[in-house]
Design a protein around this motif. Structure first.
Motif: not given
Length: 128
Positions: A45, A75, A93
């Motif tokens: 991330g 993400a 992330r």
């Protein structure tokens, strides 16, 4: 094939500060593309500098250029860290990356890490 990063809570991936102005295109469902600056990055991330925070838990598509090619991925946005007149920092992330994007990301991070070692921690590299 798609790569699904699996963070290990006990062993956090090393995040590298990104020098310069790497622009990230962020697309959430049913919304226009939002631009942000990439502040830190790891294989799992990173940290974005945004003009306005997204909601924690939002799933978005992200795309950003690297010296090894553009990385595209899905993400999850995490809780934003304080807003100010210059914007806010919001971690994310990765939840899914294609194999080619995962390879480009790892190669770009290795290159960035090598630049940091050669130049020293106080010097910022020009490109991711």
């Amino acid at each position: 094939m798609t790569f699904f990063p699996q963070p290990h809570p006990a062993n956090r991936e090393r995040r590298l500060k990104v020098g310069g102005s790497v622009v990230v295109a962020i697309r959430s469902e049913g919304a226009q593309v939002v631009r942000a600056k990439l502040h830190e990055l790891s294989t799992t991330g990173g940290l974005l500098l945004l003009s306005k925070a997204f909601e924690q838990g939002d799933f978005v598509e992200v795309a950003f250029p690297t010296s090894k090619g553009t990385v595209h991925g899905m993400a999850e946005l995490l809780a934003a860290r304080g807003e100010s007149t210059s914007g806010c920092l919001q971690p994310f992330r990765f939840v899914a990356l294609d194999d080619e994007d995962h390879t480009r990301l790892r190669m770009a991070l290795e290159s960035l890490s090598d630049q940091t070692i050669v130049r020293g921690p106080s010097s910022k590299p020009h490109m991711l």
